[in-house]
Design a protein around this motif. Sequence first.
Motif, short mmCIF file in Angstrom:
data_model
loop_
_atom_site.label_atom_id
_atom_site.label_comp_id
_atom_site.label_asym_id
_atom_site.label_seq_id
_atom_site.Cartn_x
_atom_site.Cartn_y
_atom_site.Cartn_z
N ALA A 160 1.90 60.19 -79.10
CA ALA A 160 2.70 59.98 -77.88
C ALA A 160 2.75 61.25 -77.04
N ARG A 161 2.54 61.09 -75.76
CA ARG A 161 2.57 62.21 -74.82
C ARG A 161 3.35 61.79 -73.57
N THR A 162 3.81 62.78 -72.83
CA THR A 162 4.51 62.50 -71.58
C THR A 162 3.67 62.81 -70.37
N SER A 163 2.50 63.45 -70.57
CA SER A 163 1.65 63.83 -69.45
C SER A 163 0.20 63.91 -69.90
N GLU A 197 0.42 69.13 -74.75
CA GLU A 197 1.37 69.68 -75.71
C GLU A 197 2.77 69.10 -75.55
N LEU A 198 3.01 68.37 -74.46
CA LEU A 198 4.32 67.76 -74.25
C LEU A 198 4.41 66.45 -75.03
N ILE A 199 5.16 66.51 -76.08
CA ILE A 199 5.31 65.34 -76.96
C ILE A 199 6.65 64.69 -76.67
N VAL A 200 6.66 63.37 -76.67
CA VAL A 200 7.88 62.59 -76.43
C VAL A 200 8.88 62.87 -77.50
N SER A 252 1.01 51.63 -92.65
CA SER A 252 2.06 52.51 -92.12
C SER A 252 1.49 53.84 -91.62
N GLU A 253 0.44 54.34 -92.25
CA GLU A 253 -0.15 55.61 -91.82
C GLU A 253 -0.96 55.45 -90.54
N VAL A 254 -1.58 54.30 -90.35
CA VAL A 254 -2.29 54.04 -89.09
C VAL A 254 -1.28 53.98 -87.95
N ILE A 255 -0.18 53.28 -88.17
CA ILE A 255 0.86 53.18 -87.14
C ILE A 255 1.47 54.55 -86.86
N ALA A 256 1.74 55.32 -87.91
CA ALA A 256 2.30 56.67 -87.73
C ALA A 256 1.34 57.56 -86.97
N TRP A 257 0.04 57.45 -87.22
CA TRP A 257 -0.96 58.24 -86.52
C TRP A 257 -0.95 57.91 -85.02
N ILE A 258 -0.84 56.64 -84.70
CA ILE A 258 -0.77 56.23 -83.30
C ILE A 258 0.51 56.77 -82.67
N GLU A 259 1.63 56.60 -83.36
CA GLU A 259 2.90 57.06 -82.82
C GLU A 259 2.92 58.57 -82.64
N ALA A 260 2.22 59.32 -83.47
CA ALA A 260 2.17 60.78 -83.36
C ALA A 260 1.39 61.23 -82.13
#
Length: 68
Positions: A57-60, A65-68, A47-55
Amino acid sequence: MDTDFIDPDTASDIAGLSVAALAQLRYRGDGPRFYKPTARTVRYKRSEVIAWIEASARTSTNRPELIV
């Protein structure tokens, strides 16, 4: 309680990174949190590996610094 511990091979598959890349991230302190039950054993929580990947996320790519 999350007790699904995985080895670096499995964590690398989930993250889409090589085992060596995960080792470098551990060394630099930039990767997912990890556990060292013995001097030669590394484990991650799935769950922490998945959370690290999800954290990550960017829009550009221009403005990280633009986080989804």
